[in-house]
Design an enzyme around this catalytic site. Structure first.
Site, PDB file in Angstrom:
ATOM      1  N   HIS B 264      -3.595   6.793   0.308  1.00  0.00           N
ATOM      2  CA  HIS B 264      -2.810   5.565   0.129  1.00  0.00           C
ATOM      3  C   HIS B 264      -3.131   4.562   1.248  1.00  0.00           C
ATOM      4  O   HIS B 264      -3.493   3.413   0.980  1.00  0.00           O
ATOM      5  CB  HIS B 264      -1.317   5.927   0.134  1.00  0.00           C
ATOM      6  CG  HIS B 264      -0.397   4.753  -0.037  1.00  0.00           C
ATOM      7  ND1 HIS B 264       0.167   4.410  -1.250  1.00  0.00           N
ATOM      8  CD2 HIS B 264       0.065   3.836   0.851  1.00  0.00           C
ATOM      9  CE1 HIS B 264       0.923   3.337  -1.094  1.00  0.00           C
ATOM     10  NE2 HIS B 264       0.891   2.969   0.174  1.00  0.00           N
ATOM     11  N   GLU B 265      -3.008   5.038   2.485  1.00  0.00           N
ATOM     12  CA  GLU B 265      -3.227   4.115   3.603  1.00  0.00           C
ATOM     13  C   GLU B 265      -4.681   3.650   3.658  1.00  0.00           C
ATOM     14  O   GLU B 265      -4.967   2.517   4.047  1.00  0.00           O
ATOM     15  CB  GLU B 265      -2.809   4.757   4.929  1.00  0.00           C
ATOM     16  CG  GLU B 265      -1.335   5.184   5.011  1.00  0.00           C
ATOM     17  CD  GLU B 265      -0.335   4.067   4.728  1.00  0.00           C
ATOM     18  OE1 GLU B 265      -0.652   2.894   4.996  1.00  0.00           O
ATOM     19  OE2 GLU B 265       0.768   4.384   4.218  1.00  0.00           O
ATOM     20  N   HIS B 268      -5.077   0.491   1.669  1.00  0.00           N
ATOM     21  CA  HIS B 268      -4.685  -0.691   2.463  1.00  0.00           C
ATOM     22  C   HIS B 268      -5.784  -1.050   3.469  1.00  0.00           C
ATOM     23  O   HIS B 268      -6.129  -2.212   3.654  1.00  0.00           O
ATOM     24  CB  HIS B 268      -3.398  -0.391   3.251  1.00  0.00           C
ATOM     25  CG  HIS B 268      -2.146  -0.352   2.430  1.00  0.00           C
ATOM     26  ND1 HIS B 268      -1.734  -1.409   1.659  1.00  0.00           N
ATOM     27  CD2 HIS B 268      -1.203   0.611   2.277  1.00  0.00           C
ATOM     28  CE1 HIS B 268      -0.584  -1.103   1.063  1.00  0.00           C
ATOM     29  NE2 HIS B 268      -0.242   0.126   1.422  1.00  0.00           N
ATOM     30  N   GLU B 294      -0.616  -3.314  -2.268  1.00  0.00           N
ATOM     31  CA  GLU B 294      -0.202  -2.052  -2.891  1.00  0.00           C
ATOM     32  C   GLU B 294      -1.111  -1.686  -4.061  1.00  0.00           C
ATOM     33  O   GLU B 294      -1.289  -0.508  -4.361  1.00  0.00           O
ATOM     34  CB  GLU B 294       1.253  -2.137  -3.353  1.00  0.00           C
ATOM     35  CG  GLU B 294       2.255  -2.166  -2.218  1.00  0.00           C
ATOM     36  CD  GLU B 294       2.233  -0.910  -1.349  1.00  0.00           C
ATOM     37  OE1 GLU B 294       2.015   0.193  -1.872  1.00  0.00           O
ATOM     38  OE2 GLU B 294       2.434  -1.059  -0.122  1.00  0.00           O
TER      39      GLU B 294
END
Lengths: 501, 501
Positions: B264-265, B268, B294
């Site tokens: 997820h990170e 980003h 997101e």
């Protein structure tokens, strides 16, 4: 008057915050920053330092200092308010002499130069940093020239680190010390060398780090207000009185490197941690000079850290940590190993006796460069020649020669090295004064207790931060001006016994 | 004109550097800072943010923007210079509407509120944070009122995170999505649940971290321009385009937590790393909105990270890393485990299908609070009632209810949650567009290759930073305004197969 003092403090806190932020960015650059962060980081640190400089040198600060002169004069010299105004004025008057654009240029250049050095040293590539060093020399001279009227071009640069000291005063002290050191080194090195083989074994990194941390925790380094990380070159940095960090490097094949570097940095750190909490955010919240700072790092590293007393307590623990390597090695063998005197190449690994010769060599080279008697291109050769003269050995490469120390690659040339030997001299004077006040200190050390020494240092030195100059502090603490005699007594006593001189 | 543009860029770089420095201090506070650093650190971050705000909102910036209007109008909309001026003006006009004293008041209040929440959540003590939340609600309304003329009081708050989006447009999208999600969740939860026991074993931390790092390295997260550390709550932060860092937390008893949080990170982070290098130091050098950000984190975590294709490549490696735990678990069992759908209490642990219901519930509650239809004192009960309605379950306490997310306790009420579901919707649209352009992407993923997808995202989304608004970007990339259909197709396709719908 109080409103003006509060306005001054608010302005100083802003400056302090910007400078502290720059130090966080610098610490991060040395510990965890990925390589890609380099270019922007150099600019960011420069921006913070420039803004700090602009804010500190604002005309309003000068006006506040002027308007506070009656307040300062109505108070005793030792009063906190008077000291804050006095020290701030001293820094202010120095800072306004240097244009902000120059400050930014110097910060940006040294940051890039440092990056280049981190690549050049392992590659033994002096040629790649030579242009940076030439620029640094040029900028160092320019910086000095913002302070016209100096006696020696290095004096203003020395003044940044060791306020009140000059080339002339340092040359006297260094000359006296050299006269006493050279015969001592000769007498020692004429004998059979001590055996330090026990230090040169495999020592796993994690245990080395844990043991060193435990030692400095017992010294009084507060890990709730500090931490230790690994960097190529050990250093101490502070972001507030509540956050003073040390770094170390570990050699898996030599027990001494991390251990004594950790003790060394803890001395710096305990000084900063020991400053009075209500000085936070002001120019008083910093060690008063490079020399006094080094007196603390060298005191804890050497006078305490390489003493027989200390190891009476810690050596059984060290043996427990490394039973295979040290279980069969007697304490006395270990004690002699960590105090082996030899002519060696690396300053940070040098013994107490020859160490100051390393420093004096660098100090001389700095002066020669600044005076124009030595060109940067000739520096590697000059390094080797002086080394041969002083140590009867010389490095085969530049990695262990002119590239070994970060200082010239990350700061100005001039002002960076004298503090180490001034600190050694002071460490002898301070420790002798501590023993006069508390003769029980050696016995306490042998019991693993350092509270009396730490409290005495905090009470007499640490808490004051920059309130007193180095000269004032030495006078207050030892009752006399700085002299090499206590330090020479210490060396002769310790090494006389070790080498039966 | 060029001189003015350069002056604007120099001023913006200073603001960017101050903001980046504040982020370094914040990262350090979350990763390595000792406890003693806390009080000074809060002040230091506040100082940097205040100075950045003061410098950005300086009258000279407004004058430069005015004088650059002809330059902007003479250039195409897509030109870098025109975009820089346009985006800077948009940010500037928003920033100058809010008085610095209010910015400071809000920062101070949310900082205290956050501290109260860190105590209240483990103690399940909503009563203790209720006064903070009431003040936050009041301040949130006040903040909105600095932007008169809004249609809905939440619109200005949403505009900070998702410029161009309003309550009206979001309600349409969320309403459409809910209509399709509710029957899907019902159809899935009516069936036998999937078994995720294989994820709930002992997985040593170091191997979890190493494996996650290797996965995101293959995704294209550049570790020479980033790094991963551990923190209590995972986040991504950037100090420059060359230094974009991620953090994670590791659960030694659940393989999914660190693994999918790292993916997820990394989404980003790859977005920030992929911005054009020459945007560095300007407002263009940041992801354009919370929703687009997101879309990237959720795309890499879910659309890619929970796909069967990806695990065809990585699962044998994962089994090799954890042979005792997974050696006997077939790929298909693992694949089904990481895609188990269930009605659950915690948003950050929710599966892809129910996740958006968690977000919509929070979004609705925010609007009710801001509109005055719901009082803070009734919030815990309203939370439970809506949870029961949407999930057919409800938390027994507030810890897993209204206290579970930090957002309302550390920011405004309004604007914090919509980005998660907007991002999910966009992730479907972007991935479908990528597949249209490169139908070979799924096969490449099965071979552990992510270069085509990463390059396509960089080319179409990442490089532009904030040049285009989210709506412009969606239109440019997918050829149509934002629609839920691609995302619903993705969910129905994947979960239809998994649950034989």
């Amino acid at each position: 008057m109080e409103a003006r003092l509060n306005e001054l403090k608010a302005r100083l806190a802003e400056v302090y915050d910007l400078e502290a932020a720059a130090r966080v960015l610098d610490w991060d650059q040395n510990t965890y920053m990925p390589p890609g962060g380099g270019p922007a980081r150099a600019r960011q640190i420069a921006t913070l330092q420039r803004l700090a400089h602009v804010k500190f040198t604002a005309a309003e600060v000068g006006q506040l200092l002027d308007s506070l002169r009656p307040c300062e004069e109505s108070l005793p010299y030792e009063a906190d308010e008077a000291s804050l105004i006095r020290v701030t004025r001293r820094d202010y008057e120095r800072a306004v002499k240097v244009p902000p654009s120059f400050v930014a240029q110097l910060a940006d250049h040294t940051s890039n130069s440092y990056q280049a050095w981190t690549v050049a040293r392992p590659a033994d590539d002096f040629a790649s940093v030579r242009p940076y060093l030439e620029k640094t020399l040029d900028l160092s001279r320019q910086l000095a020239d913002f302070f016209p009227g100096y006696e020696h071009v290095a004096d203003p640069l020395i003044g940044y680190a060791d306020y009140g000291m000059t080339v002339a005063t340092i040359r006297v002290l260094f000359g006296q010390l050299r006269e006493r050191l050279v015969p001592l080194v000769q007498a020692i090195t004429a004998q059979e060398p001590l055996d330090d083989a026990c230090l040169r074994q495999d020592f796993p990194e994690a245990q080395q780090l844990a043991f060193g941390t435990e030692v400095v925790r017992r010294f009084g380094y507060d890990l709730a207000r500090g931490r230790q990380d690994k960097t190529p070159h050990p250093f101490t940095t502070d972001f507030s009185i509540g956050d003073v960090r040390i770094t170390t490097r570990v050699n898996g094949r030599h027990l001494g490197e991390a251990l004594f570097s950790t003790m060394h940095e803890s001395g710096h750190a305990m000084y900063e941690q020991g400053i009075r909490a209500d000085y936070e955010g002001t120019p008083l919240a910093a060690g008063t000079s490079s020399g006094v700072h080094e007196s603390q790092s060298r005191l804890w590293e050497n006078v305490v850290g390489r003493s027989r007393n200390l190891w009476q307590f810690f050596y059984p623990q060290l043996q427990g940590t490394f039973p295979g390597q040290l279980g069969h090695v007697p304490l006395e063998t270990f004690y002699r190993a960590i105090n082996k005197v030899e002519r060696s190449l690396i300053r940070t690994e040098a013994d107490e006796v020859t160490y100051n010769l390393h420093v004096m060599l660098r100090f001389e080279l700095e002066l020669d460069l600044l005076e124009g008697h030595l060109a940067v291109r000739d520096l590697p050769e000059a390094w080797r020649a002086r080394f041969q003269r002083d140590m009867s050995i010389a490095p085969n490469d530049d990695r262990d020669g002119v590239l070994q120390d970060v200082h010239w690659y990350a700061h100005t040339i001039g002002g960076a090295f004298q503090g180490y030997t001034l600190g050694n001299i002071m460490s002898g004077a301070f420790f002798e004064a501590a023993l006069r006040a508390h003769p029980e200190i050696p016995d306490e050390m042998a019991a693993g207790e350092f509270g009396t020494l730490h409290s005495w240092l905090k009470e007499n030195i640490y808490q004051h931060g920059s309130k007193y100059t180095a000269a004032e502090l030495v006078e207050r603490v030892t009752g006399a001006p700085l002299s090499i005699e206590p330090y020479v007594r210490y060396l002769r006593g310790k090494y006389g016994e070790l080498y039966r001189l």
